[in-house]
Design an enzyme around this catalytic site. Sequence first.
Site, mmCIF file in Angstrom:
data_model
loop_
_atom_site.group_PDB
_atom_site.id
_atom_site.type_symbol
_atom_site.label_atom_id
_atom_site.label_comp_id
_atom_site.label_asym_id
_atom_site.label_seq_id
_atom_site.Cartn_x
_atom_site.Cartn_y
_atom_site.Cartn_z
ATOM 1 N N HIS A 77 0.815 -1.306 0.033
ATOM 2 C CA HIS A 77 -0.053 -0.110 0.077
ATOM 3 C C HIS A 77 0.946 1.291 0.010
ATOM 4 O O HIS A 77 1.706 1.381 0.574
ATOM 5 C CB HIS A 77 -0.937 0.061 1.140
ATOM 6 C CG HIS A 77 -0.542 0.066 2.578
ATOM 7 N ND1 HIS A 77 -0.144 1.115 3.220
ATOM 8 C CD2 HIS A 77 -0.001 -0.789 3.265
ATOM 9 C CE1 HIS A 77 0.337 0.772 4.470
ATOM 10 N NE2 HIS A 77 0.224 -0.401 4.376
ATOM 11 N N ASP A 79 -0.177 4.335 1.082
ATOM 12 C CA ASP A 79 -0.481 5.480 2.201
ATOM 13 C C ASP A 79 0.253 5.030 3.569
ATOM 14 O O ASP A 79 0.752 3.775 3.432
ATOM 15 C CB ASP A 79 -1.946 5.431 2.559
ATOM 16 C CG ASP A 79 -2.697 4.256 3.131
ATOM 17 O OD1 ASP A 79 -2.120 3.143 2.453
ATOM 18 O OD2 ASP A 79 -3.220 4.214 3.854
ATOM 19 N N ASP A 107 6.107 1.079 6.542
ATOM 20 C CA ASP A 107 4.977 0.440 6.480
ATOM 21 C C ASP A 107 4.000 1.462 5.368
ATOM 22 O O ASP A 107 3.568 2.171 5.834
ATOM 23 C CB ASP A 107 4.099 0.311 7.695
ATOM 24 C CG ASP A 107 2.762 -0.108 7.678
ATOM 25 O OD1 ASP A 107 2.451 -0.310 6.740
ATOM 26 O OD2 ASP A 107 1.943 -0.213 8.790
ATOM 27 N N GLU A 140 -5.075 2.014 2.801
ATOM 28 C CA GLU A 140 -5.294 0.523 3.547
ATOM 29 C C GLU A 140 -5.240 0.859 4.930
ATOM 30 O O GLU A 140 -5.905 0.165 5.697
ATOM 31 C CB GLU A 140 -3.715 -0.151 3.336
ATOM 32 C CG GLU A 140 -3.769 -1.467 3.705
ATOM 33 C CD GLU A 140 -3.326 -1.709 5.106
ATOM 34 O OE1 GLU A 140 -3.370 -2.769 5.622
ATOM 35 O OE2 GLU A 140 -2.645 -0.848 5.831
ATOM 36 N N GLU A 141 -4.258 2.004 5.431
ATOM 37 C CA GLU A 141 -4.503 2.159 6.858
ATOM 38 C C GLU A 141 -5.881 2.674 7.674
ATOM 39 O O GLU A 141 -5.852 2.646 8.783
ATOM 40 C CB GLU A 141 -3.485 3.192 7.214
ATOM 41 C CG GLU A 141 -1.939 2.940 6.772
ATOM 42 C CD GLU A 141 -1.526 1.782 7.713
ATOM 43 O OE1 GLU A 141 -1.938 1.301 8.773
ATOM 44 O OE2 GLU A 141 0.037 1.631 7.433
ATOM 45 N N ASP A 164 3.265 -6.640 3.655
ATOM 46 C CA ASP A 164 2.996 -5.766 4.702
ATOM 47 C C ASP A 164 2.809 -6.109 6.082
ATOM 48 O O ASP A 164 1.960 -5.791 6.983
ATOM 49 C CB ASP A 164 1.554 -5.022 4.105
ATOM 50 C CG ASP A 164 0.866 -3.996 4.959
ATOM 51 O OD1 ASP A 164 1.955 -3.210 5.384
ATOM 52 O OD2 ASP A 164 -0.041 -3.833 4.946
ATOM 53 N N HIS A 345 3.681 2.541 12.883
ATOM 54 C CA HIS A 345 2.787 3.421 13.606
ATOM 55 C C HIS A 345 3.354 4.348 14.871
ATOM 56 O O HIS A 345 2.506 4.670 15.596
ATOM 57 C CB HIS A 345 1.250 2.638 13.929
ATOM 58 C CG HIS A 345 0.804 1.894 12.993
ATOM 59 N ND1 HIS A 345 -0.517 1.996 12.693
ATOM 60 C CD2 HIS A 345 1.160 1.742 11.474
ATOM 61 C CE1 HIS A 345 -0.961 1.040 11.386
ATOM 62 N NE2 HIS A 345 0.385 1.292 10.728
HETATM 63 ZN ZN LIG Z 1 0.724 -1.528 6.395
#
Ligand SMILES: [Zn+2]
Length: 372
Positions: A77, A79, A107, A140-141, A164, A345
Amino acid sequence: MLNQKRIVDNFIEMVKISSPSKKERKMADYLTKVLNGLGLEVSEDDAGEVQGGNCGNIIGILKSNSKNKETILLSAHMDTVVPCEVINPIIKNDIIKTDGTSVLGGDDKAGIAAILELLKVIKEDKISHPTLLVVFSIAEEIGLLGANVFDIEKYNVSYGLVLDNPDNPGKAVVKASALAQGKLKITGKAAHAGIEPEKGINALVVAAKAIGFLRLGKVDFETTANLGTINGGEAYNIVLPELVISYEARSQSKEKLDILLEETFDIFEKYCKESGATFEHDVKLVANTFALNESEEVIQKMKKISKKMSLPYEGLKSSGLSDANIYSAKGIPTINLAVGMSKIHTVEEFIAIKDLSLSAEFLIEFVKDLED
Ligand SMILES: [Zn+2]
């Protein structure tokens, strides 16, 4: 052959491109250019329009140049989570991190970097391959929004690899939870809190009664539920008329998830009804569970390559989600490969250069093996 310096340079270049969910345009344009340069047939779908973002999923097709006419999905992904406005990557020894003011965005740019390196090596070394369907998804997030509306059915894909997962290369998620998310809304009635509070219905008081009976947190070994945010109220002197709570629940068992959701809604209904308030919700299934069989071709191949590269294979069970949930639920066996990102994150996110290389090498070995 795989070029470690090229992977690192490419990774650094990509993490510097800010691409929060629904604002991936710069990243999409960058990848379109790169994929075109590598000889893929590139297109952009309407996921942006459908989901309210500034670009769609980027799709690249590299047609088979061998007897193997299968189509294999490779996906990551575009984003990243916030903060990602300005990203200053720092390389120290074998580690790439940030200056602590933003996430790194490994990520999932680590996944993208591995796919791009594979495509570069295929071109340079004239490696034979089946048809490769490369998908760089949006949003995706925030609920797998890009993958959700990507029309994968039209590509006749045999199986897929999503890159991922934060674990060590060699491992892959083969089982993942179903997730439901949405808002719970309790509507009571406003009234002056000092003069005639008895004429009002306090939505927070109603919700509090209901919440006491909910199953929350770790519901059982494979099921969780959470109240994430709460919003409501107008002033000191107004009986709180309306409350909106964001709710999510996950389970490895779709059946358990359905039971939990029904129970949760019933409890709110009951206490709202008793107090004269009303209850509404828009909780929806974001992604279904998937559990791939050990005998699936993609898992067998994964195990074979891990062994060949002396990486310890492990089939992971995850309560996190990825685009693999969507594709597997649509009947395309898709695993989520670990690419070695750490502390994702958070602003402490980092990745080891060795893992960036390993992920690319894994893909190269995987594709080569498809021709043996
Ligand atoms: Zn991810």
